[in-house]
Design an enzyme around this catalytic site. Structure first.
Site, short mmCIF file in Angstrom:
data_model
loop_
_atom_site.label_atom_id
_atom_site.label_comp_id
_atom_site.label_asym_id
_atom_site.label_seq_id
_atom_site.Cartn_x
_atom_site.Cartn_y
_atom_site.Cartn_z
CD GLU A 288 6.33 12.63 -6.78
OE1 GLU A 288 7.21 12.46 -7.14
OE2 GLU A 288 5.88 11.20 -8.10
CG HIS A 309 14.06 -3.61 19.68
ND1 HIS A 309 14.22 -3.26 20.95
CD2 HIS A 309 12.73 -4.35 18.43
CE1 HIS A 309 13.17 -5.25 20.51
NE2 HIS A 309 12.44 -5.50 19.87
CE LYS A 423 12.87 16.89 -11.27
NZ LYS A 423 11.94 16.28 -11.78
O1 PA5 Z 1 6.43 9.42 -10.68
C1 PA5 Z 1 7.28 9.96 -10.90
O2 PA5 Z 1 6.75 10.96 -11.94
C2 PA5 Z 1 8.25 10.49 -10.83
O3 PA5 Z 1 8.73 10.19 -9.43
C3 PA5 Z 1 9.84 9.74 -11.61
O4 PA5 Z 1 9.62 8.86 -12.10
C4 PA5 Z 1 10.98 10.11 -11.26
O5 PA5 Z 1 11.48 11.56 -11.33
C5 PA5 Z 1 12.03 9.99 -12.36
O6 PA5 Z 1 11.58 10.68 -14.22
P1 PA5 Z 1 12.09 10.21 -15.09
O7 PA5 Z 1 12.02 8.74 -15.17
O8 PA5 Z 1 11.17 11.23 -16.53
O9 PA5 Z 1 13.66 10.43 -15.19
#
Ligand code: PA5
Length: 446
Positions: A288, A309, A423
């Site tokens: 990310e 394996h 989303k």
């Molecule tokens: O690293 C990030 O920003 C994302 O993975 C969020 O943690 C994830 O989408 C969850 O978001 P939230 O804590 O707002 O529910």
């Protein structure tokens, strides 16, 4: 101390590339520690753990964790992505591999929900919770993420039916934004205990906030030792820009030199099944943070010797576009030896009396040499043992290296604009008000 060994990449990268990447890493290091790089409004994690800020919070975490432990056989942690993976990585890395079977009130098992949309999973979970005493920790920075929000609706209602609305209040804890968001409002309205996710700490960098620390404490681990390990690593990372001694910088230079030399996939390799979720956490952190603007190493993971394996064939002889970062934990927590067998039908008596860890280590050394011969560069990362202290070091190490790596490839390591696309489409397909024209457009394409 964590040690990076980059000797096994030298025949795969030129000195010129290493020099150029080293220069970029020095600049990136300064951008990070001077807080002048992209996304510098999200550098709160750089200061964690800071005893002045966090020791009071740690006391509150330990006290709430003790309450939840004493009243529960199971604690359900609801969250996704950065609001889930760090806690699970730590709890599994530190934990008893059979923890789910050993759970009892006072030593609860930690179970996860809201990290996917599986109907059958939730059904099975509720059936289990019908019979067990449990508590819930719901974690969402935004408070509006679909997966945890709808799972929490189901679990809150189950908890209130089982224990009554008033008694549920002491069984539900929320971790969310200090002031805004749906979860903050709900938690304040209901009177739940809450913890704050700081504004300047993004989800995937939040494991050293209550997001990670509360579940880790609930699972029975010492968060003070974890924070001490992270703090010691933080002191090294922030005060030493020499890649020979700052192991995070050494890792950055090694992986980016390989990336610049055509190796596009980084395979995180562990030799312990308890580290599978550590790899998942690392995959999110790096995927990310770096995967944007058509750039970034693809972070993948394997667990050896299990995956030797299954994936071993590809790694040995498939397309040569990957390198491995192997985590080796020097000492195991317990001692187990291969027994002698009179009949020796399997021909393995040459192993009898040897510790499993020794067999595993030879698998590690043998695999390293085989993969090098097959054209796979290898970075090794050694840690003395897997306990709270070294795990804390490892967490800060990877966060720090990730941020610098992002700057080396000139992206903002602290945003995730691409995550919104799925989303929007999902909301449109589910008839969310305001998404009508996108829904019509998508329907034409199906
Ligand atoms: O690293 C990030 O920003 C994302 O993975 C969020 O943690 C994830 O989408 C969850 O978001 P939230 O804590 O707002 O529910």
């Amino acid at each position: 101390m964590i040690l990076i060994d980059d000797k096994k990449i030298s025949s795969f990268v030129s000195e010129k590339v290493v020099k150029s990447i080293s220069n970029k890493a020095s600049d990136a290091y300064l951008q990070l520690v001077n807080r002048s790089g992209k996304g510098n409004e999200f550098l709160g994690w750089l200061d964690l753990p800071n005893p002045e800020i966090t020791s009071g919070i740690q006391n509150k975490i330990n006290s709430v964790a003790n309450r939840l432990r004493s009243q529960s056989e199971i604690v359900v942690i609801i969250g996704i992505g950065g609001s889930y993976l760090g806690a699970r990585a730590a709890i599994e890395a530190l934990g008893n591999n059979m923890m789910y079977l050993n759970a009892e009130r006072g030593k609860p098992a930690v179970i996860y929900a809201g990290n996917h949309i599986s109907e059958d999973y939730l059904f099975d979970l509720l059936k289990l919770l019908d019979k067990k005493d449990y508590s819930i920790v719901v974690i969402s920075k935004s408070g509006t993420t679909t997966e945890p929000a709808i799972a929490f609706r189901v679990l809150k209602s189950h908890c209130e039916k089982k224990y009554g609305k008033d008694n549920s209040i002491s069984r539900i804890v929320a971790i969310t934004d200090e002031k805004k968001g749906a979860l903050r409002k709900l938690a304040d309205d209901e009177g739940y205990d809450t913890f704050v996710i700081p504004d300047d700490v993004g989800g995937r960098f939040s494991v050293l906030t209550p997001v990670g620390l509360l579940p880790i404490a609930i699972a029975g681990f010492d968060i003070d030792k974890l924070c001490k390990g992270a703090l010691d690593m933080r002191n090294i990372c922030l005060n030493d820009n020499n890649p020979q001694t700052n192991q995070a910088l050494k890792y950055v230079i090694a992986r980016n030199s390989l990336y610049s030399s055509g190796y596009k996939i980084e395979l995180m390799v562990n030799y312990l099944p308890s580290l599978v979720y550590f790899t998942e956490w690392w995959k999110q952190l790096y995927g990310e943070s770096e995967g944007k603007e058509n750039k970034g190493l693809f972070p993948a993971g394997v667990s050896f010797s299990t995956d030797l394996h299954s994936m071993g064939q590809y790694i040995q002889q498939g397309e040569r576009h990957l390198f491995e970062t192997m985590i080796w934990v020097e000492n195991s927590k317990h001692e187990m030896k291969v027994p002698y067998d009179e009949s020796n039908i399997d021909g393995l008596n040459f192993l009898s009396g040897k510790r499993f860890n020794e067999v595993n280590e030879k698998a590690f050394i043998g695999t390293t040499l085989a993969h090098l011969d097959g054209g796979v560069p290898i970075i090794k990362l050694r840690i003395p043992e897997m306990n709270e202290y070294y795990l804390g070091q490892l967490i800060y190490f990877f966060e720090f290296a990730c941020a610098i790596s992002g700057y080396v490839i000139d992206v903002n390591p602290f945003d995730q604009p691409g995550v919104e696309d799925y989303k929007k489409n999902m909301f449109a397909m589910l008839n969310k008000p305001g998404y009508e024209s996108l829904r019509d457009e998508l329907n034409k394409r199906i």
